[in-house]
Enzyme design. Sequence first.
Site, PDB file in Angstrom:
ATOM      1  N   HIS A  46       2.621   8.607  10.410  1.00  0.00           N
ATOM      2  CA  HIS A  46       3.347   7.981  10.515  1.00  0.00           C
ATOM      3  C   HIS A  46       4.221   8.971  11.078  1.00  0.00           C
ATOM      4  O   HIS A  46       4.516   9.580  11.935  1.00  0.00           O
ATOM      5  CB  HIS A  46       4.160   8.765   8.792  1.00  0.00           C
ATOM      6  CG  HIS A  46       3.512   7.744   7.894  1.00  0.00           C
ATOM      7  ND1 HIS A  46       3.519   7.431   6.482  1.00  0.00           N
ATOM      8  CD2 HIS A  46       2.118   6.605   7.638  1.00  0.00           C
ATOM      9  CE1 HIS A  46       2.385   6.851   5.863  1.00  0.00           C
ATOM     10  NE2 HIS A  46       1.857   5.865   6.733  1.00  0.00           N
ATOM     11  N   GLU A  48       7.666  10.302  10.530  1.00  0.00           N
ATOM     12  CA  GLU A  48       8.225  11.881   9.995  1.00  0.00           C
ATOM     13  C   GLU A  48       6.296  13.136  10.414  1.00  0.00           C
ATOM     14  O   GLU A  48       6.946  13.960  10.908  1.00  0.00           O
ATOM     15  CB  GLU A  48       8.236  12.223   8.662  1.00  0.00           C
ATOM     16  CG  GLU A  48       8.958  11.064   7.950  1.00  0.00           C
ATOM     17  CD  GLU A  48       7.996   9.719   7.559  1.00  0.00           C
ATOM     18  OE1 GLU A  48       9.244   8.635   6.807  1.00  0.00           O
ATOM     19  OE2 GLU A  48       7.385   9.462   8.221  1.00  0.00           O
ATOM     20  N   CYS A  76       7.598   8.430   2.694  1.00  0.00           N
ATOM     21  CA  CYS A  76       6.735   8.508   1.907  1.00  0.00           C
ATOM     22  C   CYS A  76       6.094   9.624   1.077  1.00  0.00           C
ATOM     23  O   CYS A  76       6.357  10.593   1.089  1.00  0.00           O
ATOM     24  CB  CYS A  76       4.957   7.598   1.575  1.00  0.00           C
ATOM     25  SG  CYS A  76       4.712   8.344   3.293  1.00  0.00           S
ATOM     26  N   CYS A  79       4.287  11.786   3.349  1.00  0.00           N
ATOM     27  CA  CYS A  79       5.405  13.090   4.400  1.00  0.00           C
ATOM     28  C   CYS A  79       6.109  13.709   3.916  1.00  0.00           C
ATOM     29  O   CYS A  79       6.825  14.774   3.908  1.00  0.00           O
ATOM     30  CB  CYS A  79       5.981  11.791   5.520  1.00  0.00           C
ATOM     31  SG  CYS A  79       5.024  10.731   5.959  1.00  0.00           S
TER      32      CYS A  79
END
EC number: 3.5.4.33
Length: 169
Positions: A46, A48, A76, A79
Amino acid sequence: MGLALAQARAAMAKGEVPVGAVVVCDGRVVAVGHNCPVGGHDPSAHAEMQALRAAAQALGNYRLPECELYVTLEPCVMCAGAIMHARIRRVVYGAADPKTGACGSVVDLFAEPRLNHHAEVVGGLMRDECVGVLQQFFSERRAAAKARRSPAASESGGAGAIPTPESPN
């Protein structure tokens, strides 16, 4: 957030869900990242996570207590966990994520008193721009899927047509 949006557009250009992230330390950008789980065959890739990894390498420490993370979409759970372990001071996101958001939309891990790190969280920065990039991506994706399923594509044996015993393909 403008740099995070540029990263989101870079993800979109690669066919990834357009999410971008930027880590800032003492007022200077130390790392950027964008979504790349599809192309990288990595469910943890992701935006992040990419930005946090790059920041940790750039600063020589996995703890980033003087840093802020700017991300175009609410983090999420995965993360949020990494953000907590990195000890990020502040998280600023653009668009809320009503399906997987861990900063208040679905759950709020940063407000959970049993956890030992609580970053400041600010949502809604450049919200309309962040939502717009996501809407554009999914709109284009739906249109492409519809075009593949259209009768004209099937009749001409185009993309998405499934050969049948009666068809010459």
